[in-house]
Enzyme design. Sequence first.
Site, PDB file in Angstrom:
ATOM      1  CB  CYS A  86      -0.961  -0.055   1.191  1.00 16.76           C
ATOM      2  SG  CYS A  86      -2.343   1.093   1.049  1.00 16.76           S
ATOM      3  CG  HIS A 194      -3.401  -3.613   3.359  1.00 17.46           C
ATOM      4  ND1 HIS A 194      -2.497  -2.991   4.192  1.00 17.46           N
ATOM      5  CD2 HIS A 194      -3.959  -2.632   2.620  1.00 17.46           C
ATOM      6  CE1 HIS A 194      -2.502  -1.687   3.968  1.00 17.46           C
ATOM      7  NE2 HIS A 194      -3.386  -1.445   3.019  1.00 17.46           N
ATOM      8  CD  GLU A 196      -0.881  -5.663   5.943  1.00 19.50           C
ATOM      9  OE1 GLU A 196      -0.741  -6.152   4.807  1.00 19.50           O
ATOM     10  OE2 GLU A 196      -1.157  -4.458   6.131  1.00 19.50           O
TER      11      GLU A 196
END
Lengths: 225, 756
Positions: A86, A194, A196
């Site tokens: 990002c 993302h 994660e």
Amino acid sequence: MTRVGVVVFPGSNCEYDALAAMTSLGADAELVWHSVTDLDGFDAIILPGGFAHGDYLRPGALARFSPVMEAVTRFASDGGSVLGICNGFQVLTEAGLLPGALQKNRGLTFLCQPTTLVVSSTASVLTSHATLGQELVIPINHFSGSYTCDDATYDELIANDRIVLTYKENPNGSRGDIAGITNARGNVVGLMPHPERAMSTLLGSDDGRILLESFVTAPIASFVL
Amino acid sequence: MNSPASLHGALGLSDEEFEQIKAVLGRDPNHLELALFGVMWSEHCSYKSSRLHLRRLPTTGAHVLVGPGENAGVIDAGDGIAVAIRIESHNHPSAIEPYQGAATGVGGILRDVFTMGARPLAVMDPLFFGELNDARQRWLVEGVVSGISGYGNSVGVPTIGGELTFDDCYSANPLVNVLCVGALPVERLVLGVASGVGNLAVLLGSRTGRDGIGGVSVLASAGFSGEDGAASIDEAKRPSVQVGDPYEEKRLIEACLELLDGGYVVGIQDLGGAGLVCGTSETAARGGVGMDVDVTAVPLRELGMAPYEIMTSESQERMVAIITPENLAAVQAICNKWEVRASVVGHVVAPTVGADGVTRAMLRIRDGFDGEILAEVPASALADEAPLYDRPRERPDWLDAVLADDPTDDEPIGSPNDDLLDLLVDPAWVYRQYDSQLFLNTVVGPGRDAALLRLAGPGLPASTKGIAISTDSNPRWCALDPRLGTALTVIEGVANLACVGATAKAVVNCLNFGNPEHPAVMWQLSESIDGMAEACNGLNLPVIGGNVSLYNESGGNDIDPTPVMGLLGVIDHLVAPPPGWNWRDGDTVVLVGARHADGDVPFPLGGSRWATRRHRRGGHLTGVEPGALHATLPFVTGEVASICAGHDSDVTAVHDVGGGGLATALAEMVAVTGIGARVEELEGHGELFSEFPGRFVVATNDPAAFSARAADVGAPVAVLGVVGGERLTIGNAVDLSVEEIARRRAGALVDALEAN
């Protein structure tokens, strides 16, 4: 054990999430303040999401001047694994480690939503464990996430298999549905979604694991080779 | 009474209050002192019209660590983790400048929470606007949502839910409330107290400018005079709106949490409404010590600011930390790392003996620490001793006629298909603009009954607990009966938490009302507080914080009473997501809870969204039968909590019956799953749209087992129908395709915003 540094700029906000994801995969991860100039001892570096230096001027434009970025550039040219998520992707493009730029989303609003990604290349430290054409549900969370580049760059990305992830349904108007790209060597990857945030079915998806597992094991794999 | 031409009148103080200030000081106040009282004795800061009534609320419980009156309420959630929660309004600033008004509302609530030592983990935003056929309302919606998005995403705190209400009563006075929860290790709890003579008050964060001067008094504590709420909205008040900088706030949060982690802080207080005078006088009053403040030590954004401007400025992103002198270097070092400005602006001093022989803790404003004393006022007089008003209250005489005009009796049925489609609104356009996932805690995000978070965060002890948060309001109910309406709103909140398996532990509230100088408004406020107290006592729920926003009026018209309840719940073991609305083909649909309202009318429609859409705003409000309620709420909570703990269950979906009634709840489940349902004939048209709380739509793949468990605890269950197919049919009343339901719901808000 892979030693991962997660760079923290003032204004970063996904550093703890990246740290938690790395730790859950067995990596030895720690935060690295943006004034650090020496990345010796790290096997991999993550530039996490957020709003480095408030995204003043434009996302990533000031962060590229943080002292740590010279070290990241050296680290990458030495073959170290670098992942920009990002805002981290935006920083990598501003720093010239990846080509192109991220412009405002087509709809001119911030978008936080799940997206389905398609693995377009496995020739990168982020996608080596995935299979070509594999679909992964991973959320996006950005205002300026529409990847753009000139024709020559785009042709080069295609020709050298450097588009690693594309959107199945393009949410932001990015060129060629691009969600993530890599450098020519495959060791520096930037993506807007993302991974994660997709580490647990409790939170909706664990499809991010395959990407981050690739990333964590990549340095060891290249060492073995 | 106040004299507009006088200085104190211009500062928002009445003639009586001016006399009281003279009595406190034993002399005439100077200009600066009067300005300090003007902001600290404002309605917004002092709660002078509501405080007498708020005392009737239950505020204690074994798990309550901090109740009302501090920056945030705090409960002990177990596992060594405390949870802080706070709700506030930013109504008037948002009416004038929606982006900055909403943005600074987020900033202010975050500071309230990290002031307690907690890392802010989530924000929710209940929003109220006029109907979207008015261009100004569309401008307000887009401005407010982008302000929350722009500030909240950047500052790095997820926005996990809220409410979205459209009603013409808000067209000239929109409401923007914001709730924040944070968590901290129990032992790190800090309070906004100054103590230790010789300690230093350090101003952290932004420089002080002329923005927001008089925000609490001129702006928040008076109505708008605009007749039409549009062009005539008071442009002159625009300089009272603050401007936010989320990047400054983000660094301020991280710096303050690092200061707290290091144990360098004796007390800490945010500077929000009423700025430096509020931060210094409140910390000093709580600590029983005096404070000398050097106005020349305050870093300024512009030249030539007068002491009264410096002391009352509401410039954002500022905190005051009380520290010991020996820690100053360490505090400076941490602040330097985070690029946060830190300046010693105050000294904690001993109380002084006045000319009358009485010892008082004084707030002294000085021109240099050894320089001239510009103002000298007892800190407690500013912080705690504002006059309390028992303003006249009177049940409005028009209410009987409103109650008598009951749509349950005579409103024609019309087309239930069309009515149902018109009631469906997907708020996704709003919440897609919010980062709802940061910190990897969001198990249930925006757009469902309640938000559910893992109770985890940087620096917290490990835990598998979760917390749930819901914000609820129902101005339609409260307009008819503020007491019962508020009580039902609390129940609705508890029911929403039940849908995600959480047991309610505490309530915070934001009481948005009209002009308290109108006896009808004071009656509504007093009744509403009594209703909240009754419901909370009945459910054994402490009220641990609140905010009162009065003067929500325009052109003499008050908004409908809008008490917003923020419910905080805890779930003990969260390892699997709750079922949500995800019913499956072949499941049985059941209604859990009392099928009929408690009274002569089984399905009241007064105050329902269905009736309000037909411009029928009257009718009677009916309660819920307590026995069924007290069996149903824990039963549903337990069923869902078991699933979240990882146990197998026949329950596949749970949804609270809320606004829009049973038909709307069913249609929402159809829309998100894309699977239809066949529901048997209901007991009448009213059952489609009646809204009384404490009822749940549950889907189960073993209805016999489910009903047996419900019967064991006395929770009523009625089988409604079967999941499946590509249509939603409800008896002969409703027959709609899944595709049409989904399309209308998804498009309702977007289409309205894009209309010209």
